[in-house]
Design a protein around this motif. Structure first.
Motif, PDB file in Angstrom:
ATOM      1  N   LEU A  62      90.228  69.376  21.643  1.00 23.19           N
ATOM      2  CA  LEU A  62      90.706  70.546  22.377  1.00 23.19           C
ATOM      3  C   LEU A  62      90.920  70.179  23.842  1.00 23.19           C
ATOM      4  CD1 LEU A  62      88.404  73.302  20.843  1.00 23.19           C
ATOM      5  CD2 LEU A  62      90.843  72.943  20.418  1.00 23.19           C
ATOM      6  N   PRO A  63      91.912  70.792  24.500  1.00 24.52           N
ATOM      7  CA  PRO A  63      92.229  70.415  25.887  1.00 24.52           C
ATOM      8  C   PRO A  63      91.087  70.630  26.877  1.00 24.52           C
ATOM      9  CG  PRO A  63      93.751  72.101  25.064  1.00 24.52           C
ATOM     10  CD  PRO A  63      92.792  71.805  23.975  1.00 24.52           C
ATOM     11  N   ASP A  64      90.216  71.591  26.611  1.00 15.62           N
ATOM     12  CA  ASP A  64      89.135  71.876  27.559  1.00 15.62           C
ATOM     13  C   ASP A  64      87.864  71.069  27.288  1.00 15.62           C
ATOM     14  OD1 ASP A  64      88.628  73.240  25.218  1.00 15.62           O
ATOM     15  OD2 ASP A  64      87.713  74.956  26.221  1.00 15.62           O
ATOM     16  N   VAL A  65      87.903  70.169  26.321  1.00 15.44           N
ATOM     17  CA  VAL A  65      86.747  69.319  26.024  1.00 15.44           C
ATOM     18  C   VAL A  65      86.976  67.963  26.678  1.00 15.44           C
ATOM     19  CG1 VAL A  65      85.424  68.181  24.213  1.00 15.44           C
ATOM     20  CG2 VAL A  65      86.292  70.497  23.846  1.00 15.44           C
ATOM     21  N   ASN A  66      86.075  67.605  27.573  1.00 13.34           N
ATOM     22  CA  ASN A  66      86.201  66.338  28.283  1.00 13.34           C
ATOM     23  C   ASN A  66      85.138  65.361  27.810  1.00 13.34           C
ATOM     24  OD1 ASN A  66      88.364  67.154  29.977  1.00 13.34           O
ATOM     25  ND2 ASN A  66      86.902  68.391  31.142  1.00 13.34           N
ATOM     26  N   LEU A  67      85.496  64.579  26.819  1.00 10.74           N
ATOM     27  CA  LEU A  67      84.588  63.576  26.279  1.00 10.74           C
ATOM     28  C   LEU A  67      84.953  62.204  26.829  1.00 10.74           C
ATOM     29  CD1 LEU A  67      84.578  64.587  22.506  1.00 10.74           C
ATOM     30  CD2 LEU A  67      82.764  64.987  24.159  1.00 10.74           C
ATOM     31  N   ALA A  68      83.942  61.408  27.085  1.00 12.27           N
ATOM     32  CA  ALA A  68      84.197  60.035  27.534  1.00 12.27           C
ATOM     33  C   ALA A  68      84.868  59.220  26.427  1.00 12.27           C
ATOM     34  CB  ALA A  68      82.887  59.373  27.960  1.00 12.27           C
ATOM     35  N   ASN A  69      84.583  59.554  25.177  1.00 10.09           N
ATOM     36  CA  ASN A  69      85.150  58.809  24.045  1.00 10.09           C
ATOM     37  C   ASN A  69      86.197  59.631  23.288  1.00 10.09           C
ATOM     38  OD1 ASN A  69      83.356  60.652  22.970  1.00 10.09           O
ATOM     39  ND2 ASN A  69      82.631  59.265  21.370  1.00 10.09           N
ATOM     40  N   LYS A  70      86.934  60.469  23.981  1.00 11.95           N
ATOM     41  CA  LYS A  70      87.923  61.335  23.342  1.00 11.95           C
ATOM     42  C   LYS A  70      88.962  60.516  22.567  1.00 11.95           C
ATOM     43  CE  LYS A  70      90.524  65.491  24.156  1.00 11.95           C
ATOM     44  NZ  LYS A  70      90.591  66.622  25.068  1.00 11.95           N
ATOM     45  N   GLN A  71      89.365  59.371  23.123  1.00  8.04           N
ATOM     46  CA  GLN A  71      90.352  58.533  22.440  1.00  8.04           C
ATOM     47  C   GLN A  71      89.826  58.040  21.093  1.00  8.04           C
ATOM     48  OE1 GLN A  71      93.585  58.161  23.449  1.00  8.04           O
ATOM     49  NE2 GLN A  71      93.826  57.293  21.405  1.00  8.04           N
ATOM     50  N   ASP A  72      88.524  57.819  21.007  1.00  8.87           N
ATOM     51  CA  ASP A  72      87.934  57.420  19.723  1.00  8.87           C
ATOM     52  C   ASP A  72      88.146  58.506  18.662  1.00  8.87           C
ATOM     53  OD1 ASP A  72      87.067  55.022  20.774  1.00  8.87           O
ATOM     54  OD2 ASP A  72      85.044  55.777  21.224  1.00  8.87           O
ATOM     55  N   PHE A  73      87.987  59.775  19.069  1.00  9.46           N
ATOM     56  CA  PHE A  73      88.218  60.875  18.146  1.00  9.46           C
ATOM     57  C   PHE A  73      89.693  60.949  17.744  1.00  9.46           C
ATOM     58  CE2 PHE A  73      84.103  62.378  19.639  1.00  9.46           C
ATOM     59  CZ  PHE A  73      83.561  62.909  18.487  1.00  9.46           C
ATOM     60  N   ILE A  74      90.566  60.760  18.714  1.00  8.73           N
ATOM     61  CA  ILE A  74      92.005  60.796  18.428  1.00  8.73           C
ATOM     62  C   ILE A  74      92.376  59.689  17.446  1.00  8.73           C
ATOM     63  CG2 ILE A  74      94.299  60.464  19.452  1.00  8.73           C
ATOM     64  CD1 ILE A  74      93.121  61.859  22.006  1.00  8.73           C
ATOM     65  N   ASP A  75      91.862  58.489  17.658  1.00  6.36           N
ATOM     66  CA  ASP A  75      92.145  57.375  16.751  1.00  6.36           C
ATOM     67  C   ASP A  75      91.566  57.627  15.359  1.00  6.36           C
ATOM     68  OD1 ASP A  75      93.348  56.136  18.904  1.00  6.36           O
ATOM     69  OD2 ASP A  75      91.646  54.816  19.328  1.00  6.36           O
ATOM     70  N   TYR A  76      90.356  58.147  15.305  1.00  7.31           N
ATOM     71  CA  TYR A  76      89.702  58.469  14.030  1.00  7.31           C
ATOM     72  C   TYR A  76      90.534  59.469  13.238  1.00  7.31           C
ATOM     73  CZ  TYR A  76      86.268  60.687  10.904  1.00  7.31           C
ATOM     74  OH  TYR A  76      85.617  61.206   9.822  1.00  7.31           O
ATOM     75  N   ARG A  77      90.981  60.519  13.937  1.00  9.10           N
ATOM     76  CA  ARG A  77      91.771  61.558  13.276  1.00  9.10           C
ATOM     77  C   ARG A  77      93.117  61.016  12.815  1.00  9.10           C
ATOM     78  NH1 ARG A  77      90.521  66.879  14.169  1.00  9.10           N
ATOM     79  NH2 ARG A  77      92.690  67.404  14.621  1.00  9.10           N
ATOM     80  N   ALA A  78      93.705  60.128  13.582  1.00 10.88           N
ATOM     81  CA  ALA A  78      94.981  59.534  13.173  1.00 10.88           C
ATOM     82  C   ALA A  78      94.801  58.671  11.915  1.00 10.88           C
ATOM     83  CB  ALA A  78      95.562  58.704  14.307  1.00 10.88           C
TER      84      ALA A  78
END
Length: 80
Positions: A62-78
């Motif tokens: 979500l746009p309002d969630v600022n995680l240090a490892n957000k890219q990891d979640f994006i890659d996982y979901r992809a």
């Protein structure tokens, strides 16, 4: 999805399935490829599992969630 559901999807002329034998409206047997039916059932099961895993990580992208490892979640979901 179970095998009977897969048979109905792959063989739409099927009216009833008894003992893994498909029948049409006239009571004639429908030759079925059980390998294709099993493959379809497995594919649908994998798809359903992926949907569950994606839903469990929706919050992380979500746009309002600022995680240090957000890219990891994006890659996982992809990958799912």
């Amino acid at each position: 999805m179970n095998l009977h559901q897969a048979i109905f999807e792959l063989y739409p002329q099927t009216v009833v399935v008894r003992d893994d034998i498909a029948y049409d409206a006239q009571g004639q047997t429908i030759p079925i490829d059980m390998d294709a039916v099993v493959a379809r059932a497995k594919l649908d099961e994998c798809s359903n599992q992926a949907k569950i895993l994606l839903a469990n990580t929706d919050w992380a992208v979500l746009p309002d969630v600022n995680l240090a490892n957000k890219q990891d979640f994006i890659d996982y979901r992809a990958t799912l």
